[in-house]
Design an enzyme around this catalytic site. Sequence first.
Site, PDB file in Angstrom:
ATOM      1  CD  GLU A 290      -2.383  -1.408   2.752  1.00 40.46           C
ATOM      2  OE1 GLU A 290      -2.030  -0.641   3.682  1.00 40.46           O
ATOM      3  OE2 GLU A 290      -3.168  -2.349   2.922  1.00 40.46           O
ATOM      4  CB  CYS A 358      -0.181  34.989  13.883  1.00 42.52           C
ATOM      5  SG  CYS A 358      -0.360  36.340  12.739  1.00 42.52           S
ATOM      6  CE1 TYR A 387       0.195  10.408   4.234  1.00 40.89           C
ATOM      7  CE2 TYR A 387       2.486  10.120   3.575  1.00 40.89           C
ATOM      8  CZ  TYR A 387       1.245   9.581   3.883  1.00 40.89           C
ATOM      9  OH  TYR A 387       1.059   8.224   3.826  1.00 40.89           O
TER      10      TYR A 387
HETATM   11  N1  LLP Z   1      -1.313   1.793   4.588  1.00 40.04           N
HETATM   12  C1  LLP Z   1      -1.775   2.222   5.773  1.00 40.04           C
HETATM   13  C2  LLP Z   1      -2.693   1.366   6.527  1.00 40.04           C
HETATM   14  C3  LLP Z   1      -1.346   3.455   6.303  1.00 40.04           C
HETATM   15  O1  LLP Z   1      -1.795   3.861   7.485  1.00 40.04           O
HETATM   16  C4  LLP Z   1      -0.443   4.260   5.560  1.00 40.04           C
HETATM   17  C5  LLP Z   1       0.038   5.540   6.073  1.00 40.04           C
HETATM   18  C6  LLP Z   1      -0.008   3.776   4.312  1.00 40.04           C
HETATM   19  C7  LLP Z   1      -0.466   2.548   3.853  1.00 40.04           C
HETATM   20  C8  LLP Z   1       0.933   4.560   3.428  1.00 40.04           C
HETATM   21  O2  LLP Z   1       2.154   4.789   4.027  1.00 40.04           O
HETATM   22  P1  LLP Z   1       3.346   5.451   3.157  1.00 40.04           P
HETATM   23  O3  LLP Z   1       3.668   4.493   2.027  1.00 40.04           O
HETATM   24  O4  LLP Z   1       2.844   6.739   2.617  1.00 40.04           O
HETATM   25  O5  LLP Z   1       4.432   5.624   4.110  1.00 40.04           O
HETATM   26  N2  LLP Z   1       1.516  12.226   7.490  1.00 40.04           N
HETATM   27  C9  LLP Z   1       2.743  11.487   7.727  1.00 40.04           C
HETATM   28  C10 LLP Z   1       2.642  10.044   7.268  1.00 40.04           C
HETATM   29  C11 LLP Z   1       1.511   9.278   7.903  1.00 40.04           C
HETATM   30  C12 LLP Z   1       1.341   7.895   7.341  1.00 40.04           C
HETATM   31  C13 LLP Z   1       0.084   7.257   7.810  1.00 40.04           C
HETATM   32  N3  LLP Z   1      -0.214   5.981   7.239  1.00 40.04           N
HETATM   33  C14 LLP Z   1       3.898  12.221   7.040  1.00 40.04           C
HETATM   34  O6  LLP Z   1       3.669  13.268   6.441  1.00 40.04           O
HETATM   35  O7  LLP Z   1       5.048  11.782   7.118  1.00 40.04           O
END
Ligand code: LLP
Length: 430
Positions: A290, A358, A387
């Site tokens: 994913e 601010c 993100y």
């Molecule tokens: N699958 C599930 C169940 C997840 O919770 C997430 C991300 C992903 C896949 C995808 O993960 P990735 O491949 O993008 O690492 N906002 C944070 C990242 C939070 C990720 C949450 N879950 C940031 O900006 O670093």
Amino acid sequence: MLFYFYPMFRYQGDTLFWNGVPLVELLPRAAALLREEYSYSGAFWLYQQAILERRLQLLEQGLPGCRFYYSVKSQSNLALLRLIAAHPRFGADVVSGGELVRALRSGFPPEKIVFAGVGKTEEEIQLALAQRIRSLHVESIAELEEIAKFAKERKMAAAVSLRLNPDVEVDTHRHITTGKEENKFGLSEQDFHEALAILKDNAYLELVGLQAHIGSQIFAIEPYVATARFLASRQNETEATLGRPLQYISLGGGFGVDYRALDAEPGFDLAGLAQAIQGIFPTHTEIHFEPGRFISAPIGILATRVRHLKTRTGKAIAIVDAAMNDLIRPMLYEAYHPILPVVRRNHERNYDIVGPVCESTDTFAQSRVLSELREKDWLAIGYAGAYGSCMSSNFNSRPLIPELLLDSLGRLQVVRRPQTLEHMLSLELG
Ligand code: LLP
């Protein structure tokens, strides 16, 4: 085999090229388009289709035989989702009814959508059942029982997968680790056995897979291997208990992106991972990932301009027109993003790059050495596709900024209009 390496950010002479595209020409062109069509001036997001296609191809080639459920939460613009949906090995991993509707609207068929999340609402579960999506990733016993109840009312068997908590440690920021036992995500060992007992004799539930997601921004292969072994042993147990094979195992997302890699394309050792998990699962099982960030981070920049400069002891402060309500990663996770002047000058200085919001937190970088800046200079904040826009808010009553896409033919298109002040205020009484 090497599929890389295009320089992502490179100066030729004194001007910045992003994946071969001269930003010194592209950013003013984008700004003119926004001014003419929407009377908008200000920061904007810019995406490149060419990079997106390459990221998808890297996954397709690096993990042969696997399927991908793109993590919509990382970047959910409909135009980009539509491009991903055109790739047959890609489905969508959604975490809300809103994301589910986005995925459907951009052309992902229901049988290629999975729905995760610890707190799905009744309406969201009902929508997923009505659409007959591939599966709901279940995170608690209470949720499993609720899905069974709704499925019974609908006289159907709900396709579900169990999200397990493998208790695997990963080396990442504390806010984005998910696979440890103390975390809120997934089913514990005890819950897993209880879930199997429920699934064994419930005609309204069909268990199709097992899933685990251990965190985000991971570079090591070992945690994935540990997770794969864990899931394979639970798969054995599950198939023995239910007397039939599962359709898939999902190892979640989390592939890291090196935000400091400028001259090359940031990679994750996909081939190493493919090799390391080979033979762990029976051949009848589909293996899913994913990925979110791996695909979406490199495809976007936040284009912003210097409004004013101030001098402080030993450094200067550059106030730019983008702010923490646009890109919150540096403030929320202490995340590093490259900040690159589009035109480079001869000498360097030490800068704090701050937004107009601010509060002191509104700082994109502290004490960053950059070539000398002047008012109105363009800056590209790199690797901001993941993100970024999807975590924006209206803090300080700042409307959401527009998103543009440079397609593979060099055409520039506004794929999200700037939010107007009127639109922002229209929900309120007054
Ligand atoms: N699958 C599930 C169940 C997840 O919770 C997430 C991300 C992903 C896949 C995808 O993960 P990735 O491949 O993008 O690492 N906002 C944070 C990242 C939070 C990720 C949450 N879950 C940031 O900006 O670093």
